[in-house]
Design a protein around this motif. Sequence first.
Motif, PDB file in Angstrom:
ATOM      1  N   PRO A   1       3.914  12.593   8.150  1.00 26.17           N
ATOM      2  CA  PRO A   1       3.145  11.690   7.282  1.00 26.17           C
ATOM      3  C   PRO A   1       3.895  10.376   7.084  1.00 26.17           C
ATOM      4  O   PRO A   1       5.110  10.379   6.896  1.00 26.17           O
ATOM      5  N   ASN A   2       3.151   9.273   7.151  1.00 24.63           N
ATOM      6  CA  ASN A   2       3.762   7.949   7.051  1.00 24.63           C
ATOM      7  C   ASN A   2       4.250   7.651   5.644  1.00 24.63           C
ATOM      8  O   ASN A   2       5.119   6.808   5.439  1.00 24.63           O
ATOM      9  N   CYS A   3       3.661   8.321   4.638  1.00 26.33           N
ATOM     10  CA  CYS A   3       4.081   8.105   3.250  1.00 26.33           C
ATOM     11  C   CYS A   3       3.746   9.326   2.414  1.00 26.33           C
ATOM     12  O   CYS A   3       2.929  10.153   2.813  1.00 26.33           O
ATOM     13  N   THR A   4       4.349   9.430   1.243  1.00 26.78           N
ATOM     14  CA  THR A   4       4.026  10.520   0.318  1.00 26.78           C
ATOM     15  C   THR A   4       2.842  10.089  -0.541  1.00 26.78           C
ATOM     16  O   THR A   4       2.470   8.907  -0.549  1.00 26.78           O
ATOM     17  N   TYR A   5       2.275  11.030  -1.257  1.00 25.56           N
ATOM     18  CA  TYR A   5       1.142  10.677  -2.102  1.00 25.56           C
ATOM     19  C   TYR A   5       1.566   9.724  -3.219  1.00 25.56           C
ATOM     20  O   TYR A   5       0.817   8.842  -3.609  1.00 25.56           O
ATOM     21  N   GLU A   6       2.795   9.901  -3.704  1.00 19.46           N
ATOM     22  CA  GLU A   6       3.299   9.038  -4.786  1.00 19.46           C
ATOM     23  C   GLU A   6       3.406   7.589  -4.291  1.00 19.46           C
ATOM     24  O   GLU A   6       3.020   6.651  -4.992  1.00 19.46           O
ATOM     25  N   GLU A   7       3.907   7.433  -3.077  1.00 16.63           N
ATOM     26  CA  GLU A   7       3.996   6.087  -2.495  1.00 16.63           C
ATOM     27  C   GLU A   7       2.600   5.490  -2.333  1.00 16.63           C
ATOM     28  O   GLU A   7       2.379   4.309  -2.587  1.00 16.63           O
ATOM     29  N   TYR A   8       1.663   6.353  -1.928  1.00 21.45           N
ATOM     30  CA  TYR A   8       0.286   5.895  -1.749  1.00 21.45           C
ATOM     31  C   TYR A   8      -0.280   5.374  -3.070  1.00 21.45           C
ATOM     32  O   TYR A   8      -0.910   4.314  -3.114  1.00 21.45           O
ATOM     33  N   GLU A   9      -0.035   6.129  -4.151  1.00 20.36           N
ATOM     34  CA  GLU A   9      -0.578   5.717  -5.456  1.00 20.36           C
ATOM     35  C   GLU A   9      -0.054   4.349  -5.872  1.00 20.36           C
ATOM     36  O   GLU A   9      -0.798   3.533  -6.421  1.00 20.36           O
ATOM     37  N   LYS A  10       1.231   4.096  -5.598  1.00 18.33           N
ATOM     38  CA  LYS A  10       1.801   2.772  -5.923  1.00 18.33           C
ATOM     39  C   LYS A  10       1.131   1.678  -5.108  1.00 18.33           C
ATOM     40  O   LYS A  10       0.722   0.646  -5.623  1.00 18.33           O
ATOM     41  N   THR A  11       1.019   1.936  -3.800  1.00 17.30           N
ATOM     42  CA  THR A  11       0.384   0.951  -2.915  1.00 17.30           C
ATOM     43  C   THR A  11      -1.059   0.704  -3.345  1.00 17.30           C
ATOM     44  O   THR A  11      -1.552  -0.421  -3.313  1.00 17.30           O
ATOM     45  N   TYR A  12      -1.725   1.780  -3.746  1.00 14.11           N
ATOM     46  CA  TYR A  12      -3.126   1.695  -4.169  1.00 14.11           C
ATOM     47  C   TYR A  12      -3.271   0.736  -5.351  1.00 14.11           C
ATOM     48  O   TYR A  12      -4.143  -0.130  -5.372  1.00 14.11           O
ATOM     49  N   LEU A  13      -2.369   0.889  -6.325  1.00 16.61           N
ATOM     50  CA  LEU A  13      -2.402   0.017  -7.513  1.00 16.61           C
ATOM     51  C   LEU A  13      -2.218  -1.447  -7.132  1.00 16.61           C
ATOM     52  O   LEU A  13      -2.930  -2.327  -7.622  1.00 16.61           O
ATOM     53  N   ASP A  14      -1.241  -1.709  -6.231  1.00 16.01           N
ATOM     54  CA  ASP A  14      -1.027  -3.089  -5.764  1.00 16.01           C
ATOM     55  C   ASP A  14      -2.266  -3.623  -5.069  1.00 16.01           C
ATOM     56  O   ASP A  14      -2.613  -4.791  -5.192  1.00 16.01           O
ATOM     57  N   PHE A  15      -2.908  -2.761  -4.334  1.00 15.72           N
ATOM     58  CA  PHE A  15      -4.002  -3.160  -3.459  1.00 15.72           C
ATOM     59  C   PHE A  15      -5.309  -3.368  -4.226  1.00 15.72           C
ATOM     60  O   PHE A  15      -5.987  -4.374  -4.070  1.00 15.72           O
ATOM     61  N   TYR A  16      -5.643  -2.393  -5.059  1.00 19.62           N
ATOM     62  CA  TYR A  16      -6.949  -2.422  -5.721  1.00 19.62           C
ATOM     63  C   TYR A  16      -6.875  -2.728  -7.216  1.00 19.62           C
ATOM     64  O   TYR A  16      -7.906  -2.912  -7.858  1.00 19.62           O
ATOM     65  N   GLY A  17      -5.665  -2.703  -7.785  1.00 23.57           N
ATOM     66  CA  GLY A  17      -5.570  -2.840  -9.239  1.00 23.57           C
ATOM     67  C   GLY A  17      -5.997  -1.548  -9.916  1.00 23.57           C
ATOM     68  O   GLY A  17      -6.182  -0.528  -9.251  1.00 23.57           O
ATOM     69  N   SER A  18      -6.161  -1.589 -11.242  1.00 21.51           N
ATOM     70  CA  SER A  18      -6.388  -0.347 -11.976  1.00 21.51           C
ATOM     71  C   SER A  18      -7.870  -0.111 -12.290  1.00 21.51           C
ATOM     72  O   SER A  18      -8.208   0.701 -13.133  1.00 21.51           O
TER      73      SER A  18
END
Length: 274
Positions: free
Chosen positions: A36-53
Amino acid sequence: MFKKAFKVFICLAILLLPLLFSKMARAGDEIKEYEPNCTYEEYEKTYLDFYGSSTQEMAEEGNPADLMLDDGEELFKTVAGTRGKSCASCHGENGEKLKGVAARYPKYDPAIKGINTIAYQINRCRVEKMGAKPLKYESYDQLALTLYVKSLSNGMPINVSIDGPARPFYEKGKKFYYTRMGQWNFSCALCHVKYACKRVRTNLMSPNRHHADHWPSYRLKWGKAGSLQRRFRGCMKNMRAKPLPYQSEEYRNLELYLTYQANGLPLEVPGMRM
Ligand code: HEC
Ligand code: HEC
């Protein structure tokens, strides 16, 4: 004349034999799983940067599919079919006897010599135990009942088994996940494992750890609730591959494969996604 033709045939056969063997060897090969290229925790951080809350805020306002859940409870207690039974007649007024069951689904069922899902079992009970018609997959009532039955296991850790007779079906599901298909020649695993956390146009690819713990889910894009298998069909359309029918053997195996990736996580339905 005949001898010559025979010689040509033998030569061709000798030439083609290695090809045949290499094909056979490939078919029997273990699938090389991607890291896997990233963990789910890393994904959640990236998601916040990308889409906001905004998705989080939306979820806090409540899930529109909660209404469907209430309708599912109602349906569970409603008599249908020629035998004068409701689901509740056999499984308890409040579905007591089905508590925890959905956390172990999909699972191998010897009666169908394959993988059983909650949606599939609901139709089997309607036909075999109630003398009622099967509900069309993805219809409101089918989704509502599936949602209700799954909600009886909400908060319980997902615990699907891939041991014994389930194993070959799990392997088939994994194979499907790693098979390249469609005009773009993509596989599910390419986007959701190898390229997880990468952006493709306006999308951020999620790793598959949480893919099966929240269905049926409300999706903004659909404007309503839908099943995990509807999502399979959607991704296959995006891959320019021909989507398969709901509850086909392939999709039940695939659902087993994906749900196993979510083992240990609490089941939480209805989910909500963009
Ligand atoms: C007449 C009794 C009866 C009715 C009515 C009935 N079921 Fe069942 N159900 C069973 C039995 C018995 C089983 C065990 C498997 C089997 O025999 O097929 C079962 C199995 C199940 C399972 C899987 C349980 C497990 O432990 O794996 C689910 C989920 C379920 N039923 C849901 C429903 C729903 C939802 C309805 C209404 C649409 C319904 N059933 C109606 C008798 C019934
Ligand atoms: C081209 C990249 C791509 C491919 C290939 C692809 N998907 Fe997706 N998938 C996405 C995107 C983008 C989303 C929405 C954002 C996200 O959750 O990753 C998504 C979402 C999903 C979701 C919902 C995740 C959730 O949290 O609710 C599931 C399940 C899913 N895909 C399964 C599959 C399956 C099964 C296949 C193979 C048949 C597949 N995908 C192939 C890009 C892809």
